[in-house]
Design a protein around this motif. Structure first.
Motif, PDB file in Angstrom:
ATOM      1  N   LEU A   1     -30.753  41.381  36.620  1.00 31.53           N
ATOM      2  CA  LEU A   1     -31.508  41.391  35.371  1.00 31.53           C
ATOM      3  C   LEU A   1     -30.597  41.153  34.170  1.00 31.53           C
ATOM      4  CD1 LEU A   1     -34.158  41.771  33.855  1.00 31.53           C
ATOM      5  CD2 LEU A   1     -33.753  44.246  33.880  1.00 31.53           C
ATOM      6  N   VAL A   2     -29.429  41.760  34.167  1.00 35.80           N
ATOM      7  CA  VAL A   2     -28.520  41.608  33.031  1.00 35.80           C
ATOM      8  C   VAL A   2     -28.101  40.151  32.855  1.00 35.80           C
ATOM      9  CG1 VAL A   2     -26.461  42.128  34.390  1.00 35.80           C
ATOM     10  CG2 VAL A   2     -26.449  42.513  31.909  1.00 35.80           C
ATOM     11  N   GLU A   3     -27.926  39.428  33.971  1.00 38.45           N
ATOM     12  CA  GLU A   3     -27.523  38.021  33.907  1.00 38.45           C
ATOM     13  C   GLU A   3     -28.689  37.145  33.441  1.00 38.45           C
ATOM     14  OE1 GLU A   3     -24.955  34.615  34.438  1.00 38.45           O
ATOM     15  OE2 GLU A   3     -24.747  36.736  33.900  1.00 38.45           O
ATOM     16  N   ALA A   4     -29.895  37.461  33.906  1.00 35.40           N
ATOM     17  CA  ALA A   4     -31.074  36.699  33.489  1.00 35.40           C
ATOM     18  C   ALA A   4     -31.297  36.821  31.984  1.00 35.40           C
ATOM     19  CB  ALA A   4     -32.307  37.178  34.249  1.00 35.40           C
ATOM     20  N   LEU A   5     -31.092  38.023  31.456  1.00 34.07           N
ATOM     21  CA  LEU A   5     -31.285  38.232  30.016  1.00 34.07           C
ATOM     22  C   LEU A   5     -30.172  37.566  29.208  1.00 34.07           C
ATOM     23  CD1 LEU A   5     -32.526  41.947  29.881  1.00 34.07           C
ATOM     24  CD2 LEU A   5     -33.833  39.831  30.097  1.00 34.07           C
ATOM     25  N   ARG A   6     -29.001  37.436  29.799  1.00 36.51           N
ATOM     26  CA  ARG A   6     -27.921  36.727  29.100  1.00 36.51           C
ATOM     27  C   ARG A   6     -28.200  35.225  29.062  1.00 36.51           C
ATOM     28  NH1 ARG A   6     -23.994  33.414  29.846  1.00 36.51           N
ATOM     29  NH2 ARG A   6     -24.382  33.249  32.090  1.00 36.51           N
ATOM     30  N   ILE A   7     -28.591  34.673  30.214  1.00 36.54           N
ATOM     31  CA  ILE A   7     -28.801  33.228  30.304  1.00 36.54           C
ATOM     32  C   ILE A   7     -29.950  32.775  29.410  1.00 36.54           C
ATOM     33  CG2 ILE A   7     -29.527  31.372  31.858  1.00 36.54           C
ATOM     34  CD1 ILE A   7     -27.996  32.723  34.079  1.00 36.54           C
TER      35      ILE A   7
ATOM     36  N   VAL B   1     -30.780  33.692  26.617  1.00 31.32           N
ATOM     37  CA  VAL B   1     -30.347  33.597  25.220  1.00 31.32           C
ATOM     38  C   VAL B   1     -29.227  32.566  25.053  1.00 31.32           C
ATOM     39  CG1 VAL B   1     -29.271  34.845  23.300  1.00 31.32           C
ATOM     40  CG2 VAL B   1     -31.008  35.973  24.712  1.00 31.32           C
ATOM     41  N   GLU B   2     -28.247  32.616  25.954  1.00 31.95           N
ATOM     42  CA  GLU B   2     -27.064  31.770  25.789  1.00 31.95           C
ATOM     43  C   GLU B   2     -27.194  30.401  26.439  1.00 31.95           C
ATOM     44  OE1 GLU B   2     -23.657  33.916  27.151  1.00 31.95           O
ATOM     45  OE2 GLU B   2     -24.050  35.673  25.870  1.00 31.95           O
ATOM     46  N   GLU B   3     -27.958  30.308  27.526  1.00 31.85           N
ATOM     47  CA  GLU B   3     -28.117  29.031  28.230  1.00 31.85           C
ATOM     48  C   GLU B   3     -29.587  28.833  28.624  1.00 31.85           C
ATOM     49  OE1 GLU B   3     -24.574  28.135  30.969  1.00 31.85           O
ATOM     50  OE2 GLU B   3     -24.719  30.340  31.022  1.00 31.85           O
ATOM     51  N   PRO B   4     -30.470  28.746  27.647  1.00 31.09           N
ATOM     52  CA  PRO B   4     -31.909  28.683  27.959  1.00 31.09           C
ATOM     53  C   PRO B   4     -32.312  27.498  28.827  1.00 31.09           C
ATOM     54  CG  PRO B   4     -31.484  28.147  25.649  1.00 31.09           C
ATOM     55  CD  PRO B   4     -30.215  28.706  26.201  1.00 31.09           C
ATOM     56  N   VAL B   5     -31.666  26.351  28.640  1.00 32.13           N
ATOM     57  CA  VAL B   5     -32.011  25.189  29.461  1.00 32.13           C
ATOM     58  C   VAL B   5     -31.683  25.456  30.927  1.00 32.13           C
ATOM     59  CG1 VAL B   5     -31.528  22.764  29.899  1.00 32.13           C
ATOM     60  CG2 VAL B   5     -31.731  23.579  27.551  1.00 32.13           C
TER      61      VAL B   5
ATOM     62  N   PHE C   1     -39.963  32.472  31.154  1.00 30.31           N
ATOM     63  CA  PHE C   1     -39.059  32.308  30.016  1.00 30.31           C
ATOM     64  C   PHE C   1     -39.469  33.225  28.866  1.00 30.31           C
ATOM     65  CE2 PHE C   1     -37.398  30.498  26.146  1.00 30.31           C
ATOM     66  CZ  PHE C   1     -36.127  30.065  26.498  1.00 30.31           C
ATOM     67  N   ALA C   2     -40.777  33.258  28.563  1.00 25.89           N
ATOM     68  CA  ALA C   2     -41.265  34.055  27.435  1.00 25.89           C
ATOM     69  C   ALA C   2     -40.970  35.538  27.621  1.00 25.89           C
ATOM     70  CB  ALA C   2     -42.770  33.826  27.242  1.00 25.89           C
TER      71      ALA C   2
ATOM     72  N   ILE D   1     -46.642  26.476  34.128  1.00 26.15           N
ATOM     73  CA  ILE D   1     -47.171  27.661  33.444  1.00 26.15           C
ATOM     74  C   ILE D   1     -46.359  28.897  33.827  1.00 26.15           C
ATOM     75  CG2 ILE D   1     -49.127  29.263  33.367  1.00 26.15           C
ATOM     76  CD1 ILE D   1     -50.973  26.809  33.502  1.00 26.15           C
ATOM     77  N   GLN D   2     -46.068  29.046  35.105  1.00 26.74           N
ATOM     78  CA  GLN D   2     -45.293  30.201  35.551  1.00 26.74           C
ATOM     79  C   GLN D   2     -43.864  30.164  34.989  1.00 26.74           C
ATOM     80  OE1 GLN D   2     -46.229  31.616  39.789  1.00 26.74           O
ATOM     81  NE2 GLN D   2     -46.998  29.521  39.819  1.00 26.74           N
ATOM     82  N   CYS D   3     -43.318  28.968  34.865  1.00 29.75           N
ATOM     83  CA  CYS D   3     -41.993  28.843  34.247  1.00 29.75           C
ATOM     84  C   CYS D   3     -42.035  29.309  32.795  1.00 29.75           C
ATOM     85  CB  CYS D   3     -41.508  27.395  34.310  1.00 29.75           C
ATOM     86  SG  CYS D   3     -41.075  26.812  35.957  1.00 29.75           S
ATOM     87  N   ASP D   4     -43.084  28.903  32.081  1.00 30.57           N
ATOM     88  CA  ASP D   4     -43.228  29.303  30.674  1.00 30.57           C
ATOM     89  C   ASP D   4     -43.386  30.812  30.545  1.00 30.57           C
ATOM     90  OD1 ASP D   4     -43.045  26.665  29.968  1.00 30.57           O
ATOM     91  OD2 ASP D   4     -45.165  26.408  29.467  1.00 30.57           O
TER      92      ASP D   4
END
Length: 301
Positions: free
Chosen positions: A269-275, A277-281, A225-226, A219-222
């Motif tokens: 934060l900038v890297e988390a927002l990139r990943i 979108v570009e590497e969600p898995v 991600f959201a 749940i926390q992972c979801d």
């Protein structure tokens, strides 16, 4: 004197209509509803309205023409709307209408928004007699909907138990939903919510805290991600530096929550927002690692 609003037909002044909305069931007031309402309990509303004599002159509608009071209630989590209508009639020299509206308590959650409309044949200022009437025109409505809060939730994260089958959601144990209009500086409790599916037997354990630990990790992972995915959708209009500033200014915002998430993952934060979108898995795996998914021994409760 009749006035023109943003509508193409004549509308009355606000004082020409008086509306009273009461909660009949459960027997309580608006401010205390969240403390007495129980999930599944029906809500019954009474709408009462009166029209002044100036209503007819301002709208140029004849008193013998049908004019209706429409009571409306909607619940976004339930994806449902309820309406009830009543005709205005002259009683004891006063134009009145009254209706009762029943709201299905088995599907509602979080809040219900209530509105009242006066509907009739709108008079259009036109030289063309065939275009002079607007049938079913909304002549008057509340300045703002009445909001009935249903939850008195002091939990750290906004959570609602609801039937997914009856509200058109996929049959999963839970789902994280964000308000599509939510901006980075919105408070978390108005921007995002966890819904638990009461159609499944796992619901009671998830809600009372007795479910396996790994369920809560997922749940926390979801949630992570959201929130990161939603913040990333603002990247074109709100720079990451501005999101970081919002996070520092108010720790209750989605921006602040996103910033905390990125730190917990060991990412800027900038890297988390990139990943996201570009590497969600990749982000999903990193989140599971942070919550030690699969590392914990299931509690025996």
């Amino acid at each position: 004197m009749a006035i023109l609003e943003s509508r193409p037909y004549l509308t009355p002044e606000r004082t020409a209509v008086k509306v009273d909305i009461q909660i009949v069931e459960p027997a309580t007031g608006k401010d205390s509803l969240s403390t007495v309402w129980e999930p599944g309990q029906q809500i019954k509303l009474r709408f009462r309205a009166t029209l002044s004599e100036s209503f007819w002159t301002q709208t140029q509608i004849e008193p013998d023409e049908p004019v209706q009071l429409v009571g409306v209630a909607s619940c976004l989590p339930a994806r449902a709307t309820w309406r009830q209508t009543a005709h205005f009639e002259k009683v004891d020299g006063e134009w009145r209408a009254e209706s009762m509206l029943d709201i299905d308590g088995s599907v509602i959650a979080v809040e219900v928004k209530v509105d009242a409309w006066v509907v009739g044949s709108g008079r259009i200022v036109s030289d063309n007699p065939f275009a002079a009437n607007h049938t079913g025109a909304k002549l008057w409505q509340l300045v703002a909907p009445l909001v009935l809060k249903l939850e008195n939730n002091q939990a750290a994260f906004p959570t609602t138990a609801i039937s997914f089958d009856r509200t058109g959601r996929l049959q999963t144990p839970w789902i994280v939903e964000l308000n599509p209009s939510a901006e980075p500086d919105w408070r978390i409790d108005s921007a995002v919510r966890l819904y638990v599916n009461t159609d499944l037997p796992s619901a009671s354990a998830l809600l009372d805290g007795s479910a396996p630990d790994d369920y809560y990790s997922l749940i926390q992972c979801d949630i992570q991600f959201a929130i990161l995915h939603h913040l990333a959708s603002w990247a074109d209009s709100v720079p990451v530096s501005q999101i970081a500033t919002m996070a520092e200014a108010d720790h209750t915002t989605m921006a602040a929550f996103g910033s905390q998430i990125s730190k917990s993952l060991g990412l800027p934060l900038v890297e988390a927002l990139r990943i996201v979108v570009e590497e969600p898995v990749k982000l999903t795996y990193r989140s599971r690692e942070a919550f030690r998914f699969g590392h914990k021994v299931t509690s025996q409760r």
